[in-house]
Design a protein around this motif. Sequence first.
Motif, PDB file in Angstrom:
ATOM      1  N   CYS A 173       1.099  -1.105  -0.040  1.00  0.00           N
ATOM      2  CA  CYS A 173       0.145  -0.059  -0.127  1.00  0.00           C
ATOM      3  C   CYS A 173       0.988   1.229  -0.110  1.00  0.00           C
ATOM      4  O   CYS A 173       2.046   1.192   0.055  1.00  0.00           O
ATOM      5  N   GLY A 174       0.316   2.505  -0.075  1.00  0.00           N
ATOM      6  CA  GLY A 174       0.902   3.757   0.028  1.00  0.00           C
ATOM      7  C   GLY A 174       0.696   4.124   1.409  1.00  0.00           C
ATOM      8  O   GLY A 174      -0.578   4.007   1.797  1.00  0.00           O
ATOM      9  N   ARG A 183      -2.152  10.683  -7.422  1.00  0.00           N
ATOM     10  CA  ARG A 183      -0.795  11.129  -7.688  1.00  0.00           C
ATOM     11  C   ARG A 183      -0.688  12.232  -8.742  1.00  0.00           C
ATOM     12  O   ARG A 183      -1.666  12.318  -9.271  1.00  0.00           O
ATOM     13  N   GLU A 238      -4.754   1.456  -0.516  1.00  0.00           N
ATOM     14  CA  GLU A 238      -4.505   0.333  -1.726  1.00  0.00           C
ATOM     15  C   GLU A 238      -5.731  -0.040  -2.478  1.00  0.00           C
ATOM     16  O   GLU A 238      -6.617   0.927  -2.687  1.00  0.00           O
ATOM     17  N   MET A 239      -5.799  -1.312  -3.026  1.00  0.00           N
ATOM     18  CA  MET A 239      -7.004  -1.207  -4.109  1.00  0.00           C
ATOM     19  C   MET A 239      -7.963  -2.610  -3.971  1.00  0.00           C
ATOM     20  O   MET A 239      -8.607  -2.864  -4.918  1.00  0.00           O
ATOM     21  N   ARG A 294       3.009   8.491   0.911  1.00  0.00           N
ATOM     22  CA  ARG A 294       2.300   9.383   0.016  1.00  0.00           C
ATOM     23  C   ARG A 294       2.490  11.025   0.273  1.00  0.00           C
ATOM     24  O   ARG A 294       2.251  11.668  -0.752  1.00  0.00           O
TER      25      ARG A 294
HETATM   26  N1  URA Z   1      -0.351   0.010  -3.745  1.00  0.00           N
HETATM   27  C1  URA Z   1      -1.215   0.948  -3.914  1.00  0.00           C
HETATM   28  O1  URA Z   1      -2.341   0.728  -4.082  1.00  0.00           O
HETATM   29  N2  URA Z   1      -0.903   2.305  -3.679  1.00  0.00           N
HETATM   30  C2  URA Z   1       0.492   2.691  -3.462  1.00  0.00           C
HETATM   31  O2  URA Z   1       0.855   3.864  -3.334  1.00  0.00           O
HETATM   32  C3  URA Z   1       1.544   1.529  -3.168  1.00  0.00           C
HETATM   33  C4  URA Z   1       1.016   0.245  -3.474  1.00  0.00           C
END
Ligand code: URA
Length: 310
Positions: free
Chosen positions: A142-143, A219, A248-249, A275
């Motif tokens: 993740c960020g 971003r 994250e996603m 971030r």
């Molecule tokens: N995964 C993400 O979804 N975002 C990030 O900034 C880094 C990894």
Amino acid sequence: CSYSSSTVQKIRYPDGSVKLRNPNIELMDQDILYHLALGSESHDLVEMFGDIKFICMGGTPKRMETFANFIMEEIGHKLPTGTTLLDISQYSYRYCMYKVGPVLSVSHGMGVPSISILLHEIIKLMYHARVKDPIFFRIGTCGGIGLEGGTVVVSEEAVDAMMNNYYEVPMLGKLVRRPAKLDRKLVRELKNLADPEDPYVTTSGKTMCTSDFYEGQGRLDGAFCEYTESDKLDYLESLRNQGVVNIEMEAIPFAALTHHAGIKSAIVCVTLLDRQKGDQVMAPKEVANEWQIRPQKLVARYIKRYLQMK
Ligand code: URA
Ligand code: R2B
């Protein structure tokens, strides 16, 4: 909070095995788990998967292969001499899947649709295999927001990019909402397994799940960008003030679909960057690889503890 025990009872059979909230499945002659390259008639799913207790998922096939080998060492699982782990879903050419004793290590790809398809088929697999009281973990990246790279985050709650704590899915032209809830006790237990000797921070907070890595996560370095750096920084600061610690996603469908199935679940991610300090993921491969082991170590401690207590 998680389902009350009476709700869980309705979603599970009395022996703890996973009940499907879909009356169609048991009426079908066979159920093909297409993206896993498995089927309820072509495979003896009870024989193959009946002893599973933990389902660990993460984005990439390589990470989940590494995790399978790592957990094999950690729990002292022995393979027959001369054999190596086999990717059970290799002929799906979609996801990978390794079984190590009571642990299933599966890749889920990137983003909401990919993990959602996987979860439908894994939850059905649990049902066909008559798995009792499974626990699902997402081991991811993740960020971080105000967290430096390499920090481990246990998600307390999942929110979408509009700060909603539900998974909204269009079905038959209507939007259906499913609450995205994670198991609070599991969060506490995982946090307690962080070792003060670990050379990195393990923390918890809200996890934001977006459907894009670039503009969807604020971003500045995507193919397009129609806001300023100061807009981005104000946005990230406002997320931080609302308790969001990482982005994250996959968190929303992971939390919502496991909860809807009455399955306990947790999300443990490592931050690849802060971030508030940048957008590009710049950690060298060796560093990023070491970071990615960190959530695996925490989950392995949980699994080992559980197996020792049995
Ligand atoms: N995964 C993400 O979804 N975002 C990030 O900034 C880094 C990894
Ligand atoms: C984290 O990393 C991926 C994007 O790079 C995505 O799957 C996620 O949740």
